[in-house]
Design an enzyme around this catalytic site. Sequence first.
Site, PDB file in Angstrom:
ATOM      1  N   MET A  26       0.863  -1.178   0.000  1.00 35.18           N
ATOM      2  CA  MET A  26       0.000   0.000   0.000  1.00 35.18           C
ATOM      3  C   MET A  26       0.900   1.228   0.000  1.00 35.18           C
ATOM      4  SD  MET A  26      -3.053  -1.103   2.658  1.00 35.18           S
ATOM      5  CE  MET A  26      -1.959  -1.955   3.809  1.00 35.18           C
ATOM      6  N   CYS A 110      -3.538  -2.376  -9.915  1.00 32.80           N
ATOM      7  CA  CYS A 110      -3.703  -0.992  -9.473  1.00 32.80           C
ATOM      8  C   CYS A 110      -4.718  -0.263 -10.352  1.00 32.80           C
ATOM      9  CB  CYS A 110      -2.366  -0.270  -9.517  1.00 32.80           C
ATOM     10  SG  CYS A 110      -2.458   1.427  -8.903  1.00 32.80           S
TER      11      CYS A 110
END
Length: 380
Positions: A26, A110
């Site tokens: 992250m 993503c």
Amino acid sequence: MTTSTMPAPLRLGDLEVPVPVVLAPMAGVTNAAFRQLCAEQGAGLYVCEMITSRGIVEGDRTSLSMLTFSGVETVRSVQLYGIDPDTIGRAVSILCEEHGVQHVDLNFGCPVPKVTRKGGGAALPWKDRLLGQILTSAVAAAEPFGVPVTMKTRKGIDDDHLTYLDAGRIAADTGCAAIALHGRTAVQHYSGRADWSAIAELKASTSIPVLGNGDVWEASDAVAMMDQTGCDGVVVGRGCLGRPWLFRDLAAALTGREVLTTPNLGDVAAVMRRHAELLGGWLGEERGCIEFRKHVAWYLKGFAAGSAVRSQLGKVSSYAALDALLGDLDPTEPFPVAELGRPRGRQGTPKRVVVPDGWLSTREVEGALDPGAEDATSGG
């Protein structure tokens, strides 16, 4: 698997992860300090923040600075993204040869516009031949070092452009050690519920290990996901924000031990202090405290701590100030059990996925790829 049967260790090539749990990269969160904090709580595979392949190849200072690992990380694991097979292959070689990396994950999940608009991240698997070329290059580069390559993806761009089953086939054919599936499309971002049935379908269709990702908020969710899908392990992202002890609970639940999920505010304050200390050890005290500020709201979510102390914690720049403010919290306040099982981090709403012009009209690559997708800026 049933709840009465303990899962096998996760095997990625010659690499064995005793507890089949992976910390998802992250941006701005899973730096060396946070990974160490999680590793101190439990067991698993902790993956570095996403780094661009071009950043590695060109020696970008920001990218290389992210290749920092704590002493408790038994496996150096890095996630790469990019769209050029040659650049990714060169980056993998550099990571293995010069930085001692022992596991490489490739990001094809993503959904953020700055990545997808140039054909990267969740947009790329639509170009199935290109996906195969990238995976082939990465696996070939890693093979001399005995380093396993895995990939992470989503169900697809949207419900009309699903790619996960093709991705599973391609990953197996090119020699990937595993594939992780986030049970949402790119359009969903983090909204709605993750589709665990897609994880089960992928597991049934491929010969390599499958990791499930999406809506693992508690240890019981991980057990349920593995029960329902047959997946070989779980990937945990937002569920551990402000709750690094989730890895302790996961290790317990997946090895048949008692799960403890409700630390009081004093326990949480101690973890907060440890987190800031680890950040300071990496970045220096002031910069570490500043970096810690973003985590305050996650740690205190659901607790009765007043707005004044929350606001002041969001401005700390020294351990002394942090200690004084943490000392004002009621250490006996029980954990807010209403928060258990609830989403953490921003859910958001479905968003149109920005892809290059004409990207969805064919699964073949037409014309030159945008070199900007191999931008040297890392961190997701």
